[in-house]
Write a protein that holds these residues in place. Structure first.
Motif, short mmCIF file in Angstrom:
data_model
loop_
_atom_site.label_atom_id
_atom_site.label_comp_id
_atom_site.label_asym_id
_atom_site.label_seq_id
_atom_site.Cartn_x
_atom_site.Cartn_y
_atom_site.Cartn_z
N GLU A 126 0.81 -1.21 0.00
CA GLU A 126 0.00 0.00 0.00
C GLU A 126 0.85 1.26 0.00
OE1 GLU A 126 -3.64 1.01 2.64
OE2 GLU A 126 -3.87 -1.01 1.79
N LEU A 127 0.63 2.08 -1.01
CA LEU A 127 1.38 3.34 -1.12
C LEU A 127 0.44 4.50 -0.79
CD1 LEU A 127 3.28 2.59 -4.43
CD2 LEU A 127 4.33 2.97 -2.21
N ASN A 128 0.83 5.30 0.17
CA ASN A 128 0.04 6.48 0.51
C ASN A 128 0.85 7.71 0.20
OD1 ASN A 128 -2.32 5.13 1.61
ND2 ASN A 128 -0.94 4.50 3.27
N SER A 129 0.68 8.22 -1.00
CA SER A 129 1.49 9.36 -1.41
C SER A 129 1.02 10.64 -0.73
CB SER A 129 1.43 9.51 -2.93
OG SER A 129 2.19 8.48 -3.51
N ASP A 130 2.03 11.49 -0.50
CA ASP A 130 1.78 12.75 0.20
C ASP A 130 2.93 13.67 -0.18
OD1 ASP A 130 0.62 14.57 1.84
OD2 ASP A 130 0.56 13.22 3.59
N ALA A 131 2.81 14.93 0.18
CA ALA A 131 3.96 15.83 -0.03
C ALA A 131 4.99 15.51 1.06
CB ALA A 131 3.50 17.27 0.07
N VAL A 132 6.18 15.10 0.58
CA VAL A 132 7.19 14.63 1.54
C VAL A 132 8.43 15.53 1.47
CG1 VAL A 132 8.60 12.67 2.23
CG2 VAL A 132 6.38 12.28 1.18
N GLN A 133 8.91 15.96 2.63
CA GLN A 133 10.18 16.70 2.70
C GLN A 133 11.31 15.70 2.49
OE1 GLN A 133 10.94 19.90 3.20
NE2 GLN A 133 8.85 20.71 3.48
N VAL A 134 12.19 15.92 1.52
CA VAL A 134 13.23 14.94 1.17
C VAL A 134 14.44 15.04 2.11
CG1 VAL A 134 14.70 14.04 -0.66
CG2 VAL A 134 12.47 15.02 -1.22
N ALA A 135 14.85 16.27 2.45
CA ALA A 135 16.10 16.47 3.22
C ALA A 135 16.15 15.67 4.52
CB ALA A 135 16.31 17.95 3.45
N PRO A 136 15.08 15.71 5.36
CA PRO A 136 15.16 14.95 6.62
C PRO A 136 15.33 13.45 6.39
CG PRO A 136 13.26 16.45 6.60
CD PRO A 136 13.83 16.47 5.23
N ILE A 137 14.69 12.93 5.33
CA ILE A 137 14.81 11.50 5.04
C ILE A 137 16.25 11.15 4.71
CG2 ILE A 137 14.17 9.71 3.38
CD1 ILE A 137 11.39 10.88 3.25
N VAL A 138 16.85 11.97 3.85
CA VAL A 138 18.24 11.72 3.46
C VAL A 138 19.14 11.81 4.70
CG1 VAL A 138 20.17 12.53 2.05
CG2 VAL A 138 17.84 12.54 1.11
N GLU A 139 18.81 12.74 5.57
CA GLU A 139 19.58 12.89 6.81
C GLU A 139 19.57 11.59 7.61
OE1 GLU A 139 22.34 14.74 8.23
OE2 GLU A 139 21.16 15.87 6.75
N ARG A 140 18.39 10.99 7.74
CA ARG A 140 18.25 9.74 8.49
C ARG A 140 19.05 8.63 7.83
NH1 ARG A 140 12.83 11.00 9.34
NH2 ARG A 140 12.05 9.62 7.70
#
Ligand SMILES: Nc1ncnc2c1ncn2[C@@H]1O[C@H](COP(=O)(O)OP(=O)(O)O)[C@@H](O)[C@H]1O
Ligand SMILES: [Mg+2]
Length: 583
Positions: free
Chosen positions: A428-442
């Motif tokens: 299941e994919l629940n698309s949304d507006a996602v901030q990319v920078a914090p994810i890359v940080e993790r």
């Protein structure tokens, strides 16, 4: 010889006129003959009665007295007068003088004389040699004071023939006039008739030739009008039949044209009689041109099918088409049921066959991938059981291997489950507006240990505030896979950069760059396939399953994005993905 309507009417009318003239002529002639003869008879009888009175009044039978009397009364026009005494001796005749009378033969036996003596009146008709014509004789007895005898008058019947002759002439003239009239009238009639017929024929022919179908003018209530009516009805019926057939045909064509299957029909000489749109696209064919299928395309397997179908035997086959793009075709050829010829239906099975091959390869690959760690675990366990367990120094090494391979098995099973879930559509994919920078940080944090071991720097260059439209968990998994690969395959001391930049209308491009060994061009196209590795040994060494990039590709595409890899100069790879920046 062909006689037209005109000729027939002409012949019939001429025959009609001739028949009427002949029949009425024969009848009139008979009546005229009879009538004329009766009139002459009556006139002769009157004359004879007059002469009888005169002779009786004379009171003698002396030729010297009687003959002048006969001469006076008789003349060629009213008739010859002859007076005969009882003995048959001529005593007076308008044609002879007294001295000649004695030389005449006895008239006693003449039929009219005999009849007059017997019954008081005698009439006879006979041919006269001296005059060369039929004569009518009328005889009456007289009985005067001077004696008894017979008075006879005669007149040639040439008068009758003359009358008949005049009648014939009149009839001939009338006939000729009638004939001319008939000719003229029949010419007119047949002209009009044949003109209406001709225009009827012409209109009907025009209809038959598919020209404008207009109702024929019904000019009259006669047979020709009826014929025009019949032709009109026929034309109407024809028109509706043609319309029905055309509708049928266009429906049939619409069905054929909307089919994905290529359909071709051939006659017994292998000339194409029908080709639908799909067949045109598949085989670059067209109808007509006069050449056979064999001359147009060189596919022996197809020709074999067609030939068998033309022999009445349906069959199925599969073959390759090399041009324009190589395709695998499954064809079914069957004989036409109601005509000589064959029809071939062709499916493009290229994709089906490709998927089948992938599936087969996948199963083989999975089995192979699973077998390796399982057999290693098994071998190590056996060694341990065979006595290695008693020697703690080496037992640890074997147990280590067991653990590593168990991990690998777990990773494999995990990735396989993941991929099958994505493929089955249950992920299941629940698309949304996602901030990319914090994810890359993790992600940078999570690979830090490994990166530090290899003295690799991982730099997050994603601009603050970069937003993509994606499922956060899936995006993290994608980027982790790419960064993880970069760390794994880049040599010690390398550097990795994760960057972002806008890429056209509503699209953001994310990139994971390294300065590692790079990927040769021939591998770049296949790297996203399941289990495809550039160097399988190295992949296993670093704990790879060969499924990471396949999962990446699946996830990116499930989110309406694209993924790819570019080479980086002077060395290294750049894995990129583009995603929508808003829903
Ligand atoms: N950054 C990279 N540099 C060089 N080769 C790479 C890189 N990323 C992936 N590869 C190659 O692509 C293959 C497939 O990667 P992947 O699907 O993640 O499988 P795995 O990493 O489990 O082997 C790897 O085996 C490797 O050969
Ligand atoms: Mg990997």
């Amino acid at each position: 010889m062909r006689i037209g309507v005109r000729g027939k009417i002409f012949v019939v009318s001429v025959l009609l006129v001739l028949t009427v003239v002949a029949v009425s002529g024969a009848y009139l002639e008979r009546v005229l003959r009879q009538w004329t003869q009766e009139r002459i008879e009556t006139e002769l009888l009157n004359l004879a009665q007059m002469v009888r009175v005169m002779v009786e009044r004379e009171g003698t039978v002396e030729p010297a007295r009687i003959d002048p009397l006969a001469d006076r009364v008789g003349d060629p026009k009213s008739g010859r007068v002859t007076v005969i005494d009882e003995g048959g001796q001529v005593i007076g005749d308008s044609n002879f003088d007294v001295p000649d009378l004695a030389g005449l033969e006895s008239h006693r036996e003449r039929p009219e004389v005999v009849a007059a003596l017997a019954g008081g009146q005698g009439i006879a008709r006979r041919y006269s040699m001296s005059l060369g014509t039929d004569m009518l004789y009328v005889a009456l007895p007289f009985d005067g004071p001077g004696g008894r005898g017979i008075v006879r008058v005669a007149r040639p019947l040439s008068e009758v023939e003359a009358a008949v002759g005049r009648l014939r002439l009149a009839l001939m003239i009338a006939g000729a006039i009638g004939l001319v009239g008939a000719v003229v009238m029949s010419a007119f009639a047949s002209h009009f008739l044949s003109r209406t017929l001709r225009s009827l024929v012409q209109d009907a022919r025009q209809m038959a030739e598919g020209g404008e179908v207009r109702p024929l003018a019904i000019a009259s209530q006669d047979e020709i009008g009826g014929l025009a009516g019949s032709i009109n009805r026929l034309a109407d019926e024809l028109e509706s039949t043609v319309a029905t057939l055309a509708a049928e045909r266009s429906r049939f064509e619409a069905v054929l044209e909307s089919m994905d299957e290529a359909v071709i029909a051939l006659d017994q000489h292998q000339h194409l009689t029908m080709v639908n749109r799909a067949a045109v696209a598949l085989l670059s064919l067209s109808v007509g041109g006069g050449s056979t299928l064999r001359e147009r395309i060189r596919i022996p397997a197809l020709h074999e099918l067609v030939e068998r179908a033309l022999d009445g035997q349906a069959g199925r086959g599969e073959f390759e088409i090399p041009e324009p793009t190589p395709r695998r075709i499954m064809a079914y050829a069957s004989p036409l049921r109601n005509a000589t010829g064959a029809v071939v239906v062709m499916h493009d099975v290229t994709e089906i066959r490709r998927l089948e091959t992938i599936r087969r390869d996948f199963v083989a690959n999975v089995s192979h991938e699973l077998r390796t760690p399982v057999s290693i675990i098994r071998a190590n366990a056996e060694t341990l059981l065979d006595g290695a367990l008693e020697r703690p120094d080496i037992a640890r090494r074997f147990l280590d291997a067991v653990l590593r391979n168990a991990d690998r098995l777990a990773a494999l099973v995990g990735d396989l489950l993941e991929i099958s879930r994505i493929e089955a559509g249950t992920y299941e994919l629940n698309s949304d507006a996602v901030q990319v920078a914090p994810i890359v940080e993790r992600i940078v944090d999570s690979v830090e240990n490994l990166a530090q071991d290899k003295k690799i720097s991982v730099i997050n260059e994603v601009a603050e505030g970069t937003v993509v439209w994606a499922d956060p968990a899936a995006l993290e998994q994608i980027l982790l896979n790419l960064v993880d690969n970069a760390v794994k395959y880049t040599q010690e001391g390398g550097s990795i950069v994760v960057a972002s930049r806008p890429a056209g209308e509503g699209t953001v491009r994310l990139e994971v760059r390294d300065n590692g060994p790079g990927i040769a061009a021939k591998h770049r196209t296949r790297i996203f396939e399941r289990f495809y590795r550039v160097d399988p040994g190295r992949s296993r060494e670093v704990g790879g399953t060969g499924l990471g990039l396949a999962i990446v590709k699946h996830l990116v595409e499930a989110m309406d994005g694209h993924v790819g890899v570019d080479a980086v100069a002077p060395r290294g790879s750049a894995f990129w993905l583009s995603l929508p920046s808003n829903g």
